[in-house]
Design an enzyme around this catalytic site. Structure first.
Site, PDB file in Angstrom:
ATOM      1  N   ARG A 199     -43.049  -5.804  -4.742  1.00 30.95           N
ATOM      2  CA  ARG A 199     -44.465  -6.161  -4.698  1.00 30.95           C
ATOM      3  C   ARG A 199     -45.079  -5.717  -3.378  1.00 30.95           C
ATOM      4  O   ARG A 199     -46.159  -5.160  -3.346  1.00 30.95           O
ATOM      5  CB  ARG A 199     -44.584  -7.679  -4.860  1.00 30.95           C
ATOM      6  CG  ARG A 199     -45.730  -8.099  -5.737  1.00 30.95           C
ATOM      7  CD  ARG A 199     -45.782  -9.595  -5.837  1.00 30.95           C
ATOM      8  NE  ARG A 199     -44.908 -10.131  -6.872  1.00 30.95           N
ATOM      9  CZ  ARG A 199     -44.450 -11.388  -6.893  1.00 30.95           C
ATOM     10  NH1 ARG A 199     -44.755 -12.217  -5.923  1.00 30.95           N
ATOM     11  NH2 ARG A 199     -43.684 -11.812  -7.863  1.00 30.95           N
ATOM     12  N   ASP A 207     -35.292  -7.111  -2.938  1.00 29.34           N
ATOM     13  CA  ASP A 207     -36.346  -6.295  -2.325  1.00 29.34           C
ATOM     14  C   ASP A 207     -36.001  -5.695  -0.964  1.00 29.34           C
ATOM     15  O   ASP A 207     -36.677  -4.780  -0.503  1.00 29.34           O
ATOM     16  CB  ASP A 207     -37.630  -7.127  -2.186  1.00 29.34           C
ATOM     17  CG  ASP A 207     -38.260  -7.422  -3.528  1.00 29.34           C
ATOM     18  OD1 ASP A 207     -37.913  -6.743  -4.506  1.00 29.34           O
ATOM     19  OD2 ASP A 207     -39.107  -8.339  -3.599  1.00 29.34           O
ATOM     20  N   GLY A 228     -36.716 -15.542  -6.193  1.00 26.04           N
ATOM     21  CA  GLY A 228     -36.179 -14.648  -7.227  1.00 26.04           C
ATOM     22  C   GLY A 228     -34.675 -14.512  -7.071  1.00 26.04           C
ATOM     23  O   GLY A 228     -34.175 -14.360  -5.959  1.00 26.04           O
ATOM     24  N   THR A 267     -32.345 -11.337  -1.785  1.00 24.77           N
ATOM     25  CA  THR A 267     -33.440 -10.790  -2.605  1.00 24.77           C
ATOM     26  C   THR A 267     -33.155  -9.313  -2.846  1.00 24.77           C
ATOM     27  O   THR A 267     -32.633  -8.636  -1.949  1.00 24.77           O
ATOM     28  CB  THR A 267     -34.826 -10.934  -1.924  1.00 24.77           C
ATOM     29  OG1 THR A 267     -35.763 -10.061  -2.585  1.00 24.77           O
ATOM     30  CG2 THR A 267     -34.811 -10.545  -0.459  1.00 24.77           C
ATOM     31  N   ARG A 273     -39.248 -21.615  -8.651  1.00 22.79           N
ATOM     32  CA  ARG A 273     -40.367 -21.536  -7.699  1.00 22.79           C
ATOM     33  C   ARG A 273     -40.866 -22.969  -7.518  1.00 22.79           C
ATOM     34  O   ARG A 273     -40.982 -23.707  -8.501  1.00 22.79           O
ATOM     35  CB  ARG A 273     -41.497 -20.663  -8.266  1.00 22.79           C
ATOM     36  CG  ARG A 273     -41.026 -19.284  -8.750  1.00 22.79           C
ATOM     37  CD  ARG A 273     -41.160 -18.233  -7.677  1.00 22.79           C
ATOM     38  NE  ARG A 273     -40.824 -16.902  -8.212  1.00 22.79           N
ATOM     39  CZ  ARG A 273     -40.280 -15.954  -7.494  1.00 22.79           C
ATOM     40  NH1 ARG A 273     -39.984 -16.148  -6.227  1.00 22.79           N
ATOM     41  NH2 ARG A 273     -40.046 -14.770  -8.021  1.00 22.79           N
ATOM     42  N   ASP A 285     -38.107 -14.464   1.924  1.00 15.85           N
ATOM     43  CA  ASP A 285     -38.821 -15.052   3.069  1.00 15.85           C
ATOM     44  C   ASP A 285     -39.676 -16.256   2.688  1.00 15.85           C
ATOM     45  O   ASP A 285     -39.913 -17.128   3.522  1.00 15.85           O
ATOM     46  CB  ASP A 285     -39.566 -14.009   3.900  1.00 15.85           C
ATOM     47  CG  ASP A 285     -40.667 -13.320   3.142  1.00 15.85           C
ATOM     48  OD1 ASP A 285     -40.763 -13.532   1.924  1.00 15.85           O
ATOM     49  OD2 ASP A 285     -41.428 -12.575   3.779  1.00 15.85           O
ATOM     50  N   ASP A 335     -36.532  -6.890   1.950  1.00 20.78           N
ATOM     51  CA  ASP A 335     -37.744  -6.940   2.772  1.00 20.78           C
ATOM     52  C   ASP A 335     -37.737  -8.086   3.781  1.00 20.78           C
ATOM     53  O   ASP A 335     -38.786  -8.626   4.103  1.00 20.78           O
ATOM     54  CB  ASP A 335     -38.974  -7.053   1.848  1.00 20.78           C
ATOM     55  CG  ASP A 335     -38.933  -8.313   0.999  1.00 20.78           C
ATOM     56  OD1 ASP A 335     -37.877  -8.966   0.937  1.00 20.78           O
ATOM     57  OD2 ASP A 335     -39.977  -8.660   0.407  1.00 20.78           O
TER      58      ASP A 335
HETATM   59  O1  F6P Z   1     -37.298 -11.130  -6.080  1.00 21.06           O
HETATM   60  C1  F6P Z   1     -38.392 -10.361  -5.698  1.00 21.06           C
HETATM   61  C2  F6P Z   1     -39.029  -9.787  -6.904  1.00 21.06           C
HETATM   62  O2  F6P Z   1     -38.009  -9.167  -7.575  1.00 21.06           O
HETATM   63  C3  F6P Z   1     -40.192  -8.830  -6.726  1.00 21.06           C
HETATM   64  O3  F6P Z   1     -39.852  -7.505  -6.474  1.00 21.06           O
HETATM   65  C4  F6P Z   1     -40.940  -9.028  -8.015  1.00 21.06           C
HETATM   66  O4  F6P Z   1     -42.267  -8.675  -7.915  1.00 21.06           O
HETATM   67  C5  F6P Z   1     -40.779 -10.478  -8.227  1.00 21.06           C
HETATM   68  O5  F6P Z   1     -39.536 -10.822  -7.700  1.00 21.06           O
HETATM   69  C6  F6P Z   1     -40.929 -10.954  -9.636  1.00 21.06           C
HETATM   70  O6  F6P Z   1     -40.461 -12.262  -9.717  1.00 21.06           O
HETATM   71  P1  F6P Z   1     -40.692 -13.283 -10.909  1.00 21.06           P
HETATM   72  O7  F6P Z   1     -40.977 -12.522 -12.138  1.00 21.06           O
HETATM   73  O8  F6P Z   1     -39.423 -14.037 -10.961  1.00 21.06           O
HETATM   74  O9  F6P Z   1     -41.825 -14.130 -10.482  1.00 21.06           O
END
Ligand code: F6P
Length: 319
Positions: free
Chosen positions: A171, A127, A11, A125, A72, A103, A129
């Site tokens: 998440r 997050d 992300g 990120t 991805r 990660d 995390d």
């Molecule tokens: O980058 C992490 C994050 O922002 C999470 O908090 C979220 O759930 C996820 O990415 C959503 O990513 P995408 O919609 O790009 O799959």
């Protein structure tokens, strides 16, 4: 080391461009050639690798998103697919790689390192995390985006005496919810790391109304449940005028904050320094405002934890 490459993965996060800029400029300063891999690991496999010039990263430090783009690439778990990427790098004489990402991206980086490409990770990120760093690139900007939204929501919530549920990203990690809830003065924060009974939340809202409170704000991390589900559950216990705001991907965009730009620049520079010293298989980070390095193995051997003291404080302050 004469040639290195850099990519962004997973992300996107505000500040990734500043990190890439720092990697490119620091390397060039030390006469190292730098290549940009476009579209993350996918670009590594499809050979979307291009030589960077000083100007390639000009006018980028203030931009959100990632100009190198991200994708991805679940296929990258396959060793044969990875080998294609390694061959592409080797064909260009690239020995080192800097991966900016979360990660999931670090897992790919760890494999590449074991398979012959000297690799360093930079935590990018929203997050926050990732182990081995107090802060990830993008967290501060996303936090401020959420705070701005909460402040605006509070205005209208108060005018109409409503309860608002604000769904934020996260998440598996509650950092964004906790920090924004604390900074935004939310009445309740729901994070994946802790269970809270909806009835308790309803009781608290009811008590607030009885004390003359004009509004309530609940911040819920998406990993706990959706804002809409939270609203439905709340309805079972209390009859209040409720609205839901799902902040969604706007949390990932925007110009990076000063803190994120500085963090990204420091981490980008440090990543190149480590490669120059032949230190690899590491992720860089910031701990107690000092640059730090942690092996991928150590990063994966622990799970990210929430700041429990801060969580307790947020409960104490939202009475
Ligand atoms: O980058 C992490 C994050 O922002 C999470 O908090 C979220 O759930 C996820 O990415 C959503 O990513 P995408 O919609 O790009 O799959």
């Amino acid at each position: 080391m004469k040639k290195i490459a850099v990519l962004t993965s997973g992300g996107d996060a505000p500040g990734m461009n500043a990190a890439v800029r720092a990697v490119v400029r620091k390397a060039m300063y030390h006469d190292i050639e730098v290549y940009g891999v476009y579209q993350g690991y996918q670009g590594l496999v499809t050979n979307n690798i291009h030589k960077m010039a000083r100007g390639t990263v000009g006018d980028k430090i203030q931009r959100g998103g990632t100009f190198l783009q991200s994708a991805r690439c679940p296929e990258f778990k396959d060793p044969e697919v990875r080998q294609k990427g390694i061959d592409n790098l080797k064909q260009l004489g690239i020995e080192g790689l800097v991966v900016v990402g979360g990660d999931g991206s670090y897992r790919g980086a760890q494999r590449l390192n074991e398979e012959g490409i000297k690799t360093i990770g930079i935590p990018g990120t929203i997050d926050n995390d990732i182990n081995g760093t107090d802060f990830t690139i993008g967290f501060d900007t996303a936090l401020n985006t959420i705070i701005e939204a909460i402040d605006k929501i509070r205005d209208t919530a108060s005018s109409h005496e409503r309860t608002f549920i604000v769904e934020v990203m996260g998440r598996d990690a509650g950092d964004l919810a906790l920090w924004s809830g604390l900074a935004g003065g939310a009445e309740t924060v729901l994070v994946p790391e802790h269970k809270k009974e909806i009835k308790e939340i309803a009781d608290k809202i009811q008590q607030g109304i009885e004390r003359g409170k004009k509004h309530s704000i609940i911040v819920v991390a998406e990993g706990v449940m959706s804002g809409h589900e939270c609203g439905e559950q709340l309805k079972k216990y209390i009859n209040v005028d409720t609205r839901i705001s799902v902040l969604g991907h706007m949390q990932r965009g925007g110009s990076p904050s000063g803190l994120d730009r500085v963090l990204a620049s420091r981490l980008g520079g440090y990543a190149v320094e480590l490669l120059m010293n032949d230190e690899t298989g590491l992720a860089v980070g910031i701990q107690n405002n000092k640059l730090s390095k942690t092996s991928f193995d150590d990063i994966f051997s622990a799970t990210h934890t929430l700041d429990e003291q801060m969580y307790a404080l947020s409960n104490e302050l939202s009475i």
